[in-house]
Design a protein around this motif. Structure first.
Motif, PDB file in Angstrom:
ATOM      1  N   THR A  39       0.816  -1.214   0.000  1.00 36.66           N
ATOM      2  CA  THR A  39       0.000   0.000   0.000  1.00 36.66           C
ATOM      3  C   THR A  39       0.849   1.264   0.000  1.00 36.66           C
ATOM      4  O   THR A  39       0.317   2.362  -0.094  1.00 36.66           O
ATOM      5  N   ASP A  40       2.179   1.125   0.142  1.00 35.52           N
ATOM      6  CA  ASP A  40       3.043   2.305   0.083  1.00 35.52           C
ATOM      7  C   ASP A  40       2.866   2.995  -1.263  1.00 35.52           C
ATOM      8  O   ASP A  40       2.988   2.384  -2.314  1.00 35.52           O
ATOM      9  N   GLN A  41       2.586   4.279  -1.240  1.00 34.83           N
ATOM     10  CA  GLN A  41       2.338   5.009  -2.469  1.00 34.83           C
ATOM     11  C   GLN A  41       3.644   5.567  -3.026  1.00 34.83           C
ATOM     12  O   GLN A  41       4.402   6.216  -2.311  1.00 34.83           O
ATOM     13  N   PRO A  42       3.972   5.307  -4.281  1.00 37.44           N
ATOM     14  CA  PRO A  42       5.191   5.863  -4.862  1.00 37.44           C
ATOM     15  C   PRO A  42       5.127   7.380  -4.924  1.00 37.44           C
ATOM     16  O   PRO A  42       4.055   7.957  -5.104  1.00 37.44           O
ATOM     17  N   ILE A  43       6.273   7.998  -4.751  1.00 38.22           N
ATOM     18  CA  ILE A  43       6.352   9.447  -4.817  1.00 38.22           C
ATOM     19  C   ILE A  43       6.395   9.874  -6.280  1.00 38.22           C
ATOM     20  O   ILE A  43       7.070   9.276  -7.098  1.00 38.22           O
ATOM     21  N   GLY A  89      30.738  17.146  -8.218  1.00 35.83           N
ATOM     22  CA  GLY A  89      30.666  16.567  -6.882  1.00 35.83           C
ATOM     23  C   GLY A  89      29.924  15.252  -6.887  1.00 35.83           C
ATOM     24  O   GLY A  89      29.458  14.770  -7.926  1.00 35.83           O
ATOM     25  N   ASN A  90      29.805  14.668  -5.710  1.00 36.48           N
ATOM     26  CA  ASN A  90      29.077  13.427  -5.543  1.00 36.48           C
ATOM     27  C   ASN A  90      27.587  13.668  -5.714  1.00 36.48           C
ATOM     28  O   ASN A  90      27.119  14.810  -5.682  1.00 36.48           O
ATOM     29  N   ALA A  91      26.830  12.579  -5.883  1.00 34.83           N
ATOM     30  CA  ALA A  91      25.399  12.730  -6.167  1.00 34.83           C
ATOM     31  C   ALA A  91      24.576  11.718  -5.380  1.00 34.83           C
ATOM     32  O   ALA A  91      24.997  10.575  -5.182  1.00 34.83           O
ATOM     33  N   LEU A  92      23.395  12.161  -4.945  1.00 38.31           N
ATOM     34  CA  LEU A  92      22.419  11.294  -4.291  1.00 38.31           C
ATOM     35  C   LEU A  92      21.143  11.295  -5.116  1.00 38.31           C
ATOM     36  O   LEU A  92      20.585  12.359  -5.413  1.00 38.31           O
ATOM     37  N   TYR A  93      20.704  10.093  -5.513  1.00 40.73           N
ATOM     38  CA  TYR A  93      19.469   9.943  -6.269  1.00 40.73           C
ATOM     39  C   TYR A  93      18.429   9.233  -5.408  1.00 40.73           C
ATOM     40  O   TYR A  93      18.670   8.140  -4.897  1.00 40.73           O
ATOM     41  N   GLU A  94      17.281   9.869  -5.272  1.00 37.98           N
ATOM     42  CA  GLU A  94      16.185   9.289  -4.506  1.00 37.98           C
ATOM     43  C   GLU A  94      15.328   8.400  -5.400  1.00 37.98           C
ATOM     44  O   GLU A  94      14.951   8.780  -6.509  1.00 37.98           O
ATOM     45  N   ASN A  95      15.026   7.213  -4.904  1.00 39.84           N
ATOM     46  CA  ASN A  95      14.159   6.269  -5.606  1.00 39.84           C
ATOM     47  C   ASN A  95      12.708   6.675  -5.357  1.00 39.84           C
ATOM     48  O   ASN A  95      12.247   6.726  -4.220  1.00 39.84           O
ATOM     49  N   LEU A  96      11.972   6.970  -6.428  1.00 38.70           N
ATOM     50  CA  LEU A  96      10.598   7.443  -6.303  1.00 38.70           C
ATOM     51  C   LEU A  96       9.589   6.307  -6.158  1.00 38.70           C
ATOM     52  O   LEU A  96       8.392   6.564  -5.991  1.00 38.70           O
ATOM     53  N   GLY A  97      10.035   5.077  -6.227  1.00 38.52           N
ATOM     54  CA  GLY A  97       9.150   3.950  -6.001  1.00 38.52           C
ATOM     55  C   GLY A  97       8.375   3.492  -7.210  1.00 38.52           C
ATOM     56  O   GLY A  97       7.570   2.563  -7.123  1.00 38.52           O
ATOM     57  N   PHE A 154      17.977   5.907   2.261  1.00 41.52           N
ATOM     58  CA  PHE A 154      18.334   6.996   3.164  1.00 41.52           C
ATOM     59  C   PHE A 154      17.134   7.609   3.871  1.00 41.52           C
ATOM     60  O   PHE A 154      17.256   8.176   4.951  1.00 41.52           O
ATOM     61  N   ASN A 155      15.930   7.496   3.276  1.00 40.33           N
ATOM     62  CA  ASN A 155      14.750   8.107   3.877  1.00 40.33           C
ATOM     63  C   ASN A 155      13.789   7.097   4.486  1.00 40.33           C
ATOM     64  O   ASN A 155      12.708   7.460   4.947  1.00 40.33           O
ATOM     65  N   GLY A 156      14.156   5.827   4.489  1.00 40.68           N
ATOM     66  CA  GLY A 156      13.372   4.816   5.178  1.00 40.68           C
ATOM     67  C   GLY A 156      12.023   4.508   4.573  1.00 40.68           C
ATOM     68  O   GLY A 156      11.123   4.052   5.285  1.00 40.68           O
ATOM     69  N   ASN A 157      11.851   4.703   3.257  1.00 41.47           N
ATOM     70  CA  ASN A 157      10.541   4.444   2.636  1.00 41.47           C
ATOM     71  C   ASN A 157      10.452   3.068   1.980  1.00 41.47           C
ATOM     72  O   ASN A 157       9.463   2.754   1.325  1.00 41.47           O
ATOM     73  N   GLY A 158      11.498   2.236   2.150  1.00 39.66           N
ATOM     74  CA  GLY A 158      11.459   0.889   1.635  1.00 39.66           C
ATOM     75  C   GLY A 158      12.007   0.722   0.233  1.00 39.66           C
ATOM     76  O   GLY A 158      12.004  -0.395  -0.301  1.00 39.66           O
ATOM     77  N   TYR A 159      12.484   1.808  -0.393  1.00 35.86           N
ATOM     78  CA  TYR A 159      13.050   1.737  -1.735  1.00 35.86           C
ATOM     79  C   TYR A 159      14.520   2.138  -1.698  1.00 35.86           C
ATOM     80  O   TYR A 159      14.909   3.058  -0.976  1.00 35.86           O
ATOM     81  N   LEU A 160      15.335   1.461  -2.507  1.00 31.38           N
ATOM     82  CA  LEU A 160      16.765   1.714  -2.517  1.00 31.38           C
ATOM     83  C   LEU A 160      17.110   2.965  -3.311  1.00 31.38           C
ATOM     84  O   LEU A 160      16.749   3.097  -4.480  1.00 31.38           O
ATOM     85  N   ASP A 161      17.825   3.873  -2.672  1.00 27.05           N
ATOM     86  CA  ASP A 161      18.348   5.070  -3.310  1.00 27.05           C
ATOM     87  C   ASP A 161      19.800   4.806  -3.719  1.00 27.05           C
ATOM     88  O   ASP A 161      20.366   3.752  -3.425  1.00 27.05           O
ATOM     89  N   GLY A 182      30.708  -0.650  -8.762  1.00 26.65           N
ATOM     90  CA  GLY A 182      29.451  -1.293  -9.096  1.00 26.65           C
ATOM     91  C   GLY A 182      28.772  -1.799  -7.842  1.00 26.65           C
ATOM     92  O   GLY A 182      29.428  -2.267  -6.904  1.00 26.65           O
ATOM     93  N   CYS A 183      27.455  -1.674  -7.777  1.00 28.07           N
ATOM     94  CA  CYS A 183      26.715  -2.181  -6.623  1.00 28.07           C
ATOM     95  C   CYS A 183      25.503  -2.981  -7.098  1.00 28.07           C
ATOM     96  O   CYS A 183      24.948  -2.722  -8.172  1.00 28.07           O
ATOM     97  N   ILE A 184      25.102  -3.951  -6.295  1.00 29.05           N
ATOM     98  CA  ILE A 184      24.018  -4.881  -6.599  1.00 29.05           C
ATOM     99  C   ILE A 184      22.881  -4.644  -5.624  1.00 29.05           C
ATOM    100  O   ILE A 184      23.106  -4.542  -4.415  1.00 29.05           O
ATOM    101  N   GLY A 185      21.639  -4.575  -6.138  1.00 28.43           N
ATOM    102  CA  GLY A 185      20.500  -4.408  -5.236  1.00 28.43           C
ATOM    103  C   GLY A 185      19.187  -4.479  -5.980  1.00 28.43           C
ATOM    104  O   GLY A 185      19.125  -4.259  -7.191  1.00 28.43           O
ATOM    105  N   ASP A 186      18.141  -4.774  -5.239  1.00 22.60           N
ATOM    106  CA  ASP A 186      16.799  -4.878  -5.823  1.00 22.60           C
ATOM    107  C   ASP A 186      16.115  -3.514  -5.731  1.00 22.60           C
ATOM    108  O   ASP A 186      15.301  -3.269  -4.858  1.00 22.60           O
ATOM    109  N   TYR A 187      16.432  -2.628  -6.683  1.00 22.59           N
ATOM    110  CA  TYR A 187      15.942  -1.250  -6.583  1.00 22.59           C
ATOM    111  C   TYR A 187      14.439  -1.145  -6.819  1.00 22.59           C
ATOM    112  O   TYR A 187      13.791  -0.196  -6.351  1.00 22.59           O
ATOM    113  N   ASP A 188      13.854  -2.107  -7.537  1.00 22.20           N
ATOM    114  CA  ASP A 188      12.419  -2.045  -7.821  1.00 22.20           C
ATOM    115  C   ASP A 188      11.604  -3.020  -6.975  1.00 22.20           C
ATOM    116  O   ASP A 188      10.406  -3.187  -7.202  1.00 22.20           O
ATOM    117  N   ASN A 189      12.248  -3.651  -5.990  1.00 24.48           N
ATOM    118  CA  ASN A 189      11.560  -4.529  -5.033  1.00 24.48           C
ATOM    119  C   ASN A 189      10.736  -5.624  -5.697  1.00 24.48           C
ATOM    120  O   ASN A 189       9.666  -5.997  -5.206  1.00 24.48           O
TER     121      ASN A 189
END
Length: 565
Positions: free
Chosen positions: A33-37, A122-130, A92-99, A445-452
């Motif tokens: 039920t988590d709503q994507p941003i 500089g370095n970059a942070l990308y937020e996963n919108l779900g 980083f924001n605890g919403n259950g999706y990998l950034d 390189g990093c490995i992860g389930d970004y789309d759950n």
């Protein structure tokens, strides 16, 4: 004994009686039920590639990730420029999706040629919108370090439930404390973990099992830009032309500060030229040991003596050199039980044939890269970030290797080795999709389930080129389980925990680590492929505190959050 279960589909309470259980287990799963941003830029992005056309689909443009690595120069002119940059999956924001956090190079007065640009990268942070998309939030989050960054290491050093970011730089390093509101604060000065060397790898570990994450920083060479005494027809003077730098072990004091305990703990070695570092209990005494991948010299293995001292044992463990007795240009280290015997093996990528170290028991390892089918297929490449992962969820650990030329901006194809059983691997790169036919100058390189969706995806940082996100479209045809650990007596991340999953008479073993493969960090959740099994017969977690938790008959295809009880 009371067990509370919250899953994607139902909520239930039930009692389980029996003396065989070690303790109760609380676990939860991400809610459907988590709503994507939503974001206004999403409508401007190209459509997602159709699923099923390839095993791995390049979804970089469609995802909204537009990161381009910059080494601060137009051509490789020294060993420092060749090292970066790394990346990490984190929520980083605890919403259950990998950034995604990505380390970038920059113009640097000491190592870059040409004139200083007006604006530094500089370095970059990308937020996963779900919803399969990302948006850059670097400035809002205040994590845009413009130093010459190499690696990213993520860990909850203050046990507040939010992941913090440590950035390894050529020059002072940076520790960003997660404030829990979408922003970070640079606490490097107060924490005392800046250093001022050429740091490459780093790893979080709780070396004394006191519930607080400590930090080991791997340092490289004392680079001298004026040094050009050796004729280098292959590009530039290599690492052996420079003095090494000692690594640093920082003990977490539990109050937001750290103490340098390098000499006190027996890990001081001023001649090291460290590239990658990992920490896992390879000797089975309940305390994490440290493995250091050194460039053009022997690797180190520091055996942890109950959290009181370390002893360097690489030579007698069989890890100092590869099968041919060579001190290769080792890059990073990745851990797994690839042959299913319950012992931790590890893979060290390098500029030669790569090295797969099989655990023989009793603290002894053997390089089996040649007999397992890896060496000959990878010998013509230079391996950088490499990781074990079960890409097809068939209950066996495969290996992904990010490749790129060592001294020139010459591209090489990445490689995927499938574990085909009986201790053998088969290169299957050509079957995976168009990206595996592209020659890129890969590094991190990093490995992860970004789309759950239950299978593991891949993110790659290419030197002075566009980064790439590969969506896995084949793994979730089989069943799976993702486990998110929450320590209570142990450190909050559960780093150091050992997890056993028994399914259909087969036991899979994994270890929760605080970093590892070259300058990058994977999904903090522990992933298990389950093949055609819809139920895990038994899930067992052995925490760093010594607490053991077990659960019977766990449903497949869910994300569990397991709290230490």
């Amino acid at each position: 004994m009371l067990i509370f279960v919250k899953t994607n589909l139902y909520i239930a309470f039930f009692y389980t009686l029996g003396l065989g259980m070690i303790s109760s287990l609380l676990f939860t799963a991400c809610s459907d039920t988590d709503q994507p941003i939503l974001d206004e830029k999403v409508s401007e992005l190209p459509g997602m590639p159709e699923e099923g056309l390839h095993n791995f689909a390049d979804v970089t443009a469609a995802s909204g990730i537009d990161f381009v690595h910059n080494m601060g120069d137009d051509h490789l002119s020294n060993v420092i420029e060749s090292v970066g940059g790394g990346c990490a999956f984190l929520d980083f924001n605890g919403n259950g999706y990998l950034d995604l956090y990505i380390a970038n190079g920059s113009f640097h007065e000491q190592i870059s040629s040409g004139e200083r640009p007006r604006n530094l990268t500089g370095n970059a942070l990308y937020e996963n919108l779900g919803n399969g998309r990302f948006r850059e939030v670097t400035d809002q989050a205040r994590v845009g370090n413009t130093g010459y960054s190499m690696a990213v290491t993520v860990g909850d050093f203050n046990n507040n439930g939010y992941p913090d970011i440590y950035v390894s730089n050529h020059g002072p390093n940076v520790l960003y404390r997660n404030n829990g509101d979408g922003t970070f604060t640079d606490v490097t000065g107060r924490a005392g973990v800046a250093g001022d060397m050429s740091s490459v790898g780093a790893v979080w570990l709780d070396y004394n099992n006191n519930g607080w994450l400590d930090l080991y920083v791997a340092n490289y060479v004392e680079f001298d830009p004026a040094f050009n005494l050796v004729y280098a027809p292959d590009g530039y003077p290599g690492p052996l032309n420079f003095s090494g730098q000692p690594d640093v072990l920082y003990r977490n004091n539990g109050d937001g500060t750290f103490t340098d305990v390098t000499e006190e703990m027996g890990v001081y070695n001023p001649s090291g030229r460290a590239m990658g570092v990992g920490a896992v209990d390879i000797f089975g005494n309940g305390y994490p040991d440290i493995i250091v991948a050194n460039d053009a010299m022997a690797n180190y293995v520091y055996r942890n003596d109950g959290g009181t001292k370390f002893e360097e044992v690489a030579m007698r463990s069989g890890v100092a050199f590869n099968r041919g007795g060579e001190a290769t240009a080792s890059m990073g280290v990745s851990f797994a039980d690839y042959n299913g015997n319950g012992l931790v093996d590890f893979f060290i990528s390098d500029a030669s044939y790569n090295a797969l170290y099989q655990n023989q028991g009793g603290g002894l390892f053997s390089d089996v890269s040649f007999p397992t089918g890896i060496a000959m297929a990878s010998g013509q490449h230079v391996g950088w970030s490499a990781a074990f992962f079960d890409f097809d969820n068939d209950m066996s650990q495969d290996i992904y290797i990010v490749n790129g030329d060592l001294k020139h901006l010459y591209g090489q194809e990445d490689q995927l080795f499938q574990n085909v059983g009986d201790g053998m691997f088969r290169e299957v790169s050509g079957e995976q999709g168009p990206y595996f036919r592209e020659a890129m100058v890969g590094r991190g390189g990093c490995i992860g389930d970004y789309d759950n969706d239950g299978d593991l995806d891949v993110f790659i940082v290419n030197l002075n080129e566009e980064a790439v996100l590969l969506r896995n479209d084949v793994g979730n045809q089989n069943n799976w389980l993702l486990i998110n650990l929450v320590g209570r007596e142990s450190n909050r991340d559960g780093v150091g925990a050992k997890i056993n999953v028994v399914t259909g008479g087969v036991t899979q073993t994994a270890w929760k680590t605080g970093g590892g493969q070259y300058i990058s960090q994977n999904d903090p959740r522990i992933h298990f492929g389950l093949g055609d099994h819809e139920v895990v017969d038994q899930l067992e977690i052995i925490w760093p505190s010594g607490i053991t938790q077990r659960l019977q008959d766990v449903r497949a295809n869910q994300i569990l959050t397991v709290e230490e009880q």
